[in-house]
Design an enzyme around this catalytic site. Structure first.
Site, short mmCIF file in Angstrom:
data_model
loop_
_atom_site.label_atom_id
_atom_site.label_comp_id
_atom_site.label_asym_id
_atom_site.label_seq_id
_atom_site.Cartn_x
_atom_site.Cartn_y
_atom_site.Cartn_z
N HIS A 124 0.80 -1.24 0.00
CA HIS A 124 0.00 0.00 0.00
C HIS A 124 0.84 1.28 0.00
O HIS A 124 0.31 2.35 -0.34
CB HIS A 124 -0.92 0.04 1.22
CG HIS A 124 -1.98 -1.02 1.24
ND1 HIS A 124 -2.87 -1.19 0.19
CD2 HIS A 124 -2.28 -1.97 2.16
CE1 HIS A 124 -3.68 -2.20 0.49
NE2 HIS A 124 -3.35 -2.69 1.67
N ASP A 160 -3.42 -10.63 -2.12
CA ASP A 160 -3.87 -10.11 -0.82
C ASP A 160 -5.37 -9.76 -0.90
O ASP A 160 -5.87 -9.43 -1.97
CB ASP A 160 -3.06 -8.85 -0.51
CG ASP A 160 -3.16 -8.39 0.92
OD1 ASP A 160 -2.23 -8.69 1.69
OD2 ASP A 160 -4.15 -7.73 1.28
N HIS A 162 -6.64 -7.15 0.11
CA HIS A 162 -6.73 -5.72 -0.19
C HIS A 162 -6.08 -5.44 -1.55
O HIS A 162 -5.08 -6.07 -1.91
CB HIS A 162 -6.02 -4.90 0.89
CG HIS A 162 -6.56 -5.12 2.27
ND1 HIS A 162 -6.07 -6.09 3.12
CD2 HIS A 162 -7.56 -4.50 2.94
CE1 HIS A 162 -6.74 -6.04 4.27
NE2 HIS A 162 -7.65 -5.09 4.19
N ASP A 249 -4.70 -12.66 3.95
CA ASP A 249 -5.85 -12.12 4.70
C ASP A 249 -7.18 -12.40 3.98
O ASP A 249 -8.24 -11.94 4.41
CB ASP A 249 -5.68 -10.63 5.01
CG ASP A 249 -5.17 -9.82 3.84
OD1 ASP A 249 -5.04 -10.37 2.73
OD2 ASP A 249 -4.90 -8.61 4.03
ZN LIG Z 1 -4.31 -7.10 3.03
#
Ligand SMILES: [Zn+2]
Ligand SMILES: [Zn+2]
Length: 371
Positions: A124, A160, A162, A249
């Site tokens: 990120h 991931d 995200h 995750d």
């Molecule tokens: Zn994540």
């Protein structure tokens, strides 16, 4: 382990040690053909491949005096709830960068097909901003370092939960880097990006691919989406190296997300990536870890992924020596004693929703790629 946002933060780096200890207790690290190597800190000049000098200075300065940082570095995303300032933040973050850079160099120039830095995957972070628990974007940095070495077709796959926003936007106008991110739909989860229409810009148009998945997507639907998108794009792009962010995750027990994968899907993802690396990129595969907030699931998933990377069938039963390590690091009891998970039922209707997303992805990519 020094990358520590504090005891109440969701990111528990003990998970990395737990994964490493689980691999060790299963004897995987002693297999012929497996080498464990020290990393060393990434160099500032490497960090500067992606990050601005002023941001790097802010990371250094705030970590020298965390209690005095207050609001001063908020403009850099530092000192927020997600990214609190901690002591020696620069050194701890540079070490993760060094691990992923070491993995990249091993795959590029040594007698190594694949390398896995469990302690990487900070996807990120952007040029001048920490975000989503990420200070330095080691995965973007290694891609940039590989380009500097003269490679010109790098495939980045991010699994991931995200969206891999920091990596995508680092190479948004660069056709040398094809980024593919499969993640939970940004309408329901941080960072709120990663929609199908984010396709890249300028010369990079068509080289950012996003597959936003509905909440409660399970193993079957996830693997269907993965198969539909990743292998055909890899085959047409013909990368010289595959870089992956292997956040886990997406696991059904993860407290921060809403996908429904089991560790079994995580192993299959790694098997697929492994096969693609050997078929398409001359074996070159650089892997980094990533998200994962239920530490025992993280350790089991990364162990299975590592097993797939080194082509080992692992004993499913977790050795007796491992639970005490978990208990000493995190307290509490380990309640799952196998690497694999029982089946998790799919949410009704989710298969159809995933098909609609795939249709949208095919349509958006049709001017650029064959799917
Ligand atoms: Zn994540
Ligand atoms: Zn292999």
């Amino acid at each position: 382990m020094r990358y520590d946002f504090g005891g109440t933060h969701s990111l528990r780096q003990e998970r990395i040690k737990l994964a490493r200890e689980l691999l060790s207790s299963l004897g995987v690290l002693e297999h012929p053909g497996v080498r464990e190597v020290p990393a060393g800190a990434g160099l500032e000049e490497e960090i500067l491949l992606i990050h601005s000098k002023e941001y790097v200075e802010a990371v250094k300065a705030s970590g020298r005096n965390p209690s005095g940082a207050g609001w001063r570095y908020m403009g850099y995303g530092l000192g927020t709830l997600d990214n609190p300032v901690f002591a020696d933040m620069y050194d701890a973050s540079a070490l993760h960068v060094g691990g992923t850079i070491r993995a990249g160099r091993a795959v590029l120039s040594e007698d190594v097909d694949h390398a896995f830095n469990l302690g990487g995957g900070f996807h990120h972070a952007s040029r001048s901003r920490a975000s989503g628990f990420c200070v330095f974007n080691d995965v973007a940095i290694v891609i940039s370092a590989l380009l500097e070495e003269g490679l010109h077709r790098v495939l980045y796959v991010d699994v991931d939960a995200h969206h891999g926003d920091g990596v995508q936007y680092s190479f948004y106008s660069d056709p040398r880097v094809l980024t593919i991110s499969l993640h939970e739909d940004g309408r329901y989860l941080f960072p709120g990006t990663g929609f199908v229409k984010e396709l890249g810009e300028g010369e990079g148009e068509g080289y950012s691919v996003n597959v936003p998945l509905p909440p409660y997507t399970g193993d079957t639907e996830y693997m269907r989406a993965f198969e539909e998108v990743v292998p055909p794009l890899a085959e047409s792009f013909k990368p010289q190296v595959i870089v992956t962010q292997l956040g886990v995750d997406t696991h059904y027990s993860d407290p921060l997300t809403h996908l429904n994968l089991t560790t079994n899907a995580h192993r299959r993802i790694a098997e697929e990536l492994h096969g693609l690396a050997h078929d398409i990129s001359n074996g070159r595969w650089v892997a980094a870890g990533g998200g994962g907030y239920e530490p025992s699931a993280v350790a089991r998933s990364w162990t299975l992924m590592f097993g797939a990377m080194v082509e080992r069938e692992l004993e499913d039963r977790i050795p007796d020596s491992w639970p005490p390590i978990y208990e000493s690091l995190l307290g509490g009891k380990v309640n799952v004693l196998t690497l694999t998970d029982p089946k998790v039922p799919s949410r009704p209707g989710v298969g159809r929703e995933v098909e609609r997303v795939l249709e949208e992805v095919r349509r958006a990519l049709s001017p650029y790629h064959r799917l």
